[in-house]
Motif scaffolding. Structure first.
Motif, PDB file in Angstrom:
ATOM      1  N   MET A  82       0.823  -1.283   0.000  1.00  0.00           N
ATOM      2  CA  MET A  82       0.041  -0.122  -0.091  1.00  0.00           C
ATOM      3  C   MET A  82       0.932   1.086  -0.096  1.00  0.00           C
ATOM      4  O   MET A  82       1.598   1.365   0.814  1.00  0.00           O
ATOM      5  CB  MET A  82      -0.893  -0.006   1.040  1.00  0.00           C
ATOM      6  CG  MET A  82      -1.925   1.133   1.153  1.00  0.00           C
ATOM      7  SD  MET A  82      -2.976   1.063   2.763  1.00  0.00           S
ATOM      8  CE  MET A  82      -4.177  -0.094   2.253  1.00  0.00           C
ATOM      9  N   ASN A  83       0.703   2.268  -0.912  1.00  0.00           N
ATOM     10  CA  ASN A  83       1.280   3.418  -0.908  1.00  0.00           C
ATOM     11  C   ASN A  83       1.268   4.219   0.449  1.00  0.00           C
ATOM     12  O   ASN A  83       0.277   4.116   1.017  1.00  0.00           O
ATOM     13  CB  ASN A  83       1.054   4.462  -2.329  1.00  0.00           C
ATOM     14  CG  ASN A  83       1.245   3.647  -3.375  1.00  0.00           C
ATOM     15  OD1 ASN A  83       2.160   2.896  -3.589  1.00  0.00           O
ATOM     16  ND2 ASN A  83       0.285   3.928  -4.253  1.00  0.00           N
ATOM     17  N   GLN A  84       2.417   4.792   0.536  1.00  0.00           N
ATOM     18  CA  GLN A  84       2.413   5.714   1.905  1.00  0.00           C
ATOM     19  C   GLN A  84       2.471   7.184   1.504  1.00  0.00           C
ATOM     20  O   GLN A  84       3.133   7.814   0.554  1.00  0.00           O
ATOM     21  CB  GLN A  84       3.641   5.489   2.613  1.00  0.00           C
ATOM     22  CG  GLN A  84       4.023   6.265   3.900  1.00  0.00           C
ATOM     23  CD  GLN A  84       5.023   5.767   4.796  1.00  0.00           C
ATOM     24  OE1 GLN A  84       4.763   4.380   5.247  1.00  0.00           O
ATOM     25  NE2 GLN A  84       5.920   6.412   5.398  1.00  0.00           N
TER      26      GLN A  84
ATOM     27  N   ASN B  93      -4.263   5.236   0.469  1.00  0.00           N
ATOM     28  CA  ASN B  93      -2.821   4.945   0.851  1.00  0.00           C
ATOM     29  C   ASN B  93      -3.068   4.757   2.409  1.00  0.00           C
ATOM     30  O   ASN B  93      -3.908   4.936   3.159  1.00  0.00           O
ATOM     31  CB  ASN B  93      -2.151   6.355   0.521  1.00  0.00           C
ATOM     32  CG  ASN B  93      -2.639   6.770  -1.031  1.00  0.00           C
ATOM     33  OD1 ASN B  93      -1.917   6.159  -1.797  1.00  0.00           O
ATOM     34  ND2 ASN B  93      -3.150   7.776  -1.184  1.00  0.00           N
ATOM     35  N   GLN B  94      -1.758   4.838   3.023  1.00  0.00           N
ATOM     36  CA  GLN B  94      -1.593   4.781   4.391  1.00  0.00           C
ATOM     37  C   GLN B  94      -0.721   5.849   5.022  1.00  0.00           C
ATOM     38  O   GLN B  94       0.148   6.502   4.043  1.00  0.00           O
ATOM     39  CB  GLN B  94      -0.878   3.491   4.856  1.00  0.00           C
ATOM     40  CG  GLN B  94       0.582   3.251   4.263  1.00  0.00           C
ATOM     41  CD  GLN B  94       1.204   1.860   4.396  1.00  0.00           C
ATOM     42  OE1 GLN B  94       0.951   1.400   5.612  1.00  0.00           O
ATOM     43  NE2 GLN B  94       1.713   1.114   3.486  1.00  0.00           N
TER      44      GLN B  94
ATOM     45  N   VAL C 299      -0.457   3.359  12.376  1.00  0.00           N
ATOM     46  CA  VAL C 299      -0.548   3.650  10.823  1.00  0.00           C
ATOM     47  C   VAL C 299      -2.386   3.752  10.489  1.00  0.00           C
ATOM     48  O   VAL C 299      -2.937   2.906  10.981  1.00  0.00           O
ATOM     49  CB  VAL C 299      -0.224   2.580   9.841  1.00  0.00           C
ATOM     50  CG1 VAL C 299      -0.090   2.784   8.570  1.00  0.00           C
ATOM     51  CG2 VAL C 299       1.389   2.324  10.395  1.00  0.00           C
ATOM     52  N   PHE C 300      -2.486   4.788   9.773  1.00  0.00           N
ATOM     53  CA  PHE C 300      -3.868   5.132   9.473  1.00  0.00           C
ATOM     54  C   PHE C 300      -3.842   4.506   7.940  1.00  0.00           C
ATOM     55  O   PHE C 300      -3.060   5.012   7.207  1.00  0.00           O
ATOM     56  CB  PHE C 300      -3.959   6.566   9.615  1.00  0.00           C
ATOM     57  CG  PHE C 300      -3.977   7.279  10.834  1.00  0.00           C
ATOM     58  CD1 PHE C 300      -5.127   7.114  11.708  1.00  0.00           C
ATOM     59  CD2 PHE C 300      -2.698   7.612  11.154  1.00  0.00           C
ATOM     60  CE1 PHE C 300      -4.830   7.912  12.785  1.00  0.00           C
ATOM     61  CE2 PHE C 300      -2.467   8.210  12.522  1.00  0.00           C
ATOM     62  CZ  PHE C 300      -3.716   8.551  13.261  1.00  0.00           C
ATOM     63  N   LYS C 301      -4.904   3.688   7.638  1.00  0.00           N
ATOM     64  CA  LYS C 301      -5.073   3.345   6.265  1.00  0.00           C
ATOM     65  C   LYS C 301      -6.446   3.750   5.568  1.00  0.00           C
ATOM     66  O   LYS C 301      -7.294   3.507   6.048  1.00  0.00           O
ATOM     67  CB  LYS C 301      -4.899   1.634   6.426  1.00  0.00           C
ATOM     68  CG  LYS C 301      -3.806   1.141   6.730  1.00  0.00           C
ATOM     69  CD  LYS C 301      -3.511  -0.243   6.709  1.00  0.00           C
ATOM     70  CE  LYS C 301      -2.253  -0.853   7.124  1.00  0.00           C
ATOM     71  NZ  LYS C 301      -1.848  -2.330   6.881  1.00  0.00           N
ATOM     72  N   THR C 302      -6.217   4.182   4.619  1.00  0.00           N
ATOM     73  CA  THR C 302      -7.280   4.591   3.457  1.00  0.00           C
ATOM     74  C   THR C 302      -8.329   5.730   4.217  1.00  0.00           C
ATOM     75  O   THR C 302      -7.984   6.036   5.142  1.00  0.00           O
ATOM     76  CB  THR C 302      -8.028   3.583   3.140  1.00  0.00           C
ATOM     77  OG1 THR C 302      -9.102   3.147   3.995  1.00  0.00           O
ATOM     78  CG2 THR C 302      -7.115   2.118   2.863  1.00  0.00           C
TER      79      THR C 302
ATOM     80  N   THR D 249       1.564   7.110   8.550  1.00  0.00           N
ATOM     81  CA  THR D 249       2.017   6.776   9.816  1.00  0.00           C
ATOM     82  C   THR D 249       1.779   8.343  10.682  1.00  0.00           C
ATOM     83  O   THR D 249       1.272   9.127  10.306  1.00  0.00           O
ATOM     84  CB  THR D 249       3.663   6.834   9.798  1.00  0.00           C
ATOM     85  OG1 THR D 249       4.052   7.878   9.412  1.00  0.00           O
ATOM     86  CG2 THR D 249       3.784   5.630   8.785  1.00  0.00           C
TER      87      THR D 249
END
Length: 366
Positions: A75-77, A166-167, A153-156, A169
């Motif tokens: 997953m892109n950061q 994306n994710q 980490v927060f995702k989407t 931090t």
């Protein structure tokens, strides 16, 4: 914007019907060999960089000045505000470049505008609010301890509206809040200073109360300020809409409309700039605001220099004779202009001080 060599910016066909598209944000940078899958909307994430080789799936992003790179787990950061915080040279150079290319005569009203303008600030305020709310939710859920930068980490966009697919931090979230806050406050405080300079240029022997009244700061109540700040961080429903074109913004040609917008931003930022404003007197209030203005300008000039000097160090350590054919950061015209702008801010504050009869509003902090 920029389209890097070999970047594959989408296909409008899904195999069923050619009904897909992309909405490219202002100043978007598609990196070398990036793969962009439609539909994508970056209109509310202007001046964002999609790094080399990144595959960007369909999504809508509303976090301006972001850097999107390959991330762990496929997953892109995303790092919001990265360009503001770590590459302000890019923004400063772009404004100079755009101004120099402005050759239109009959259409000059829409061929020149500032990047950090009123409409851009509105996007930053909205983006910062979502980042702040995300942190508040984690704190209330008891998921954040003393050292969570490497863990959370927060995702989407299910975690943070506007994050897309994306994710992010916790460290990246804090970077975004800092970058957006500094840009918003710098914009608002420069508006305040411009207003004060115009007043000081026309009148001498001004009273402090009269000056505060002129800039709408004569009745500051700490309680009201904190309530306004709390209201500004309430969740809102995301609206999918087109941004206003720069030349259609009211503040583009109307100085009073610009100041009205800057003043509204300033009032919203006061609790952050003046955390103890309920106990401050008028002299302290103006002193703190002017000091903050100087600090932000100095910091901006230093970061413009630092972002350019990184290229100098990397180039000199990689390419033989690099220093012989490239202008170093300390002599670069964009870097020098940023430093000159910070110096002009100091001079303007001295002008305001003299108009107030030489009171030590900012002298002790210069």
């Amino acid at each position: 914007g920029n389209v890097g060599y070999g970047s594959n910016v989408g296909s409008n066909h899904t195999g069923r019907i050619p009904d897909q598209e992309t909405s490219v944000g202002e100043g978007t940078f598609w990196g070398l060999g990036s793969v962009i899958k439609f539909p994508v909307d970056l209109t509310s994430a202007p001046y964002s960089i999609i790094a080399a080789g990144v595959q960007l799936p369909p999504q809508r992003i509303t976090l301006p000045f972001s850097l999107i790179t390959d991330g762990p787990g496929g997953m892109n950061q995303l790092t919001p505000g990265w360009l503001l915080q770590y590459s302000p040279y890019t923004i400063a150079r772009s404004e100079v470049k755009f101004a120099n290319r402005r050759k239109a005569k009959r259409h000059d009203f829409y061929t020149g505008w500032k990047i950090l303008r009123a409409g851009m600030m509105d996007l930053l305020v909205d983006a910062r609010k979502e980042l702040v709310i995300a942190g508040q939710k984690q704190q209330s859920a008891g998921e954040m301890g003393a050292n969570t930068n490497s863990r959370k980490v927060f995702k989407t966009d299910k975690a943070i509206p506007g994050l897309g697919a994306n994710q992010l931090t916790e460290k990246g979230r804090q970077i975004g809040i800092t970058a957006y806050t500094d840009a918003i406050q710098r914009y608002a405080l420069r508006g305040l200073l411009d207003r004060l300079v115009k007043l000081a240029s026309n009148e001498k022997g001004l009273s402090l109360n009269g000056v505060l009244q002129h800039v709408g700061l004569e009745d500051i109540s700490g309680g009201k300020l904190f309530q306004a700040a709390a209201d500004s961080n309430k969740p809102s429903t995301p609206i999918v809409n087109w941004p206003v074109l720069p030349w259609n913004e009211a503040s583009h040609t109307d100085a009073e409309a610009l100041w009205k917008h800057q003043h509204a931003m300033l009032l919203n930022e006061l609790p952050s700039i003046l955390p103890d404003s309920s106990n401050a007197n008028n002299n302290n209030i103006l002193s703190e605001l002017l000091h903050k203005c100087i600090a932000l300008e100095d910091d901006h000039a230093k970061r413009v220099y630092k972002s350019k000097s990184r290229d100098d160090v990397r180039g000199a350590s990689t390419v033989p004779g690099y220093k012989d054919v490239h202008i170093p950061a300390e002599k670069d015209s964009v870097v020098l202009a940023a430093k000159q702008e910070a110096d002009e801010v100091r001079n303007h504050i001295r002008l305001v001080e003299d108009a107030l009869g030489g009171s030590s509003i900012a002298r002790s902090r210069l």
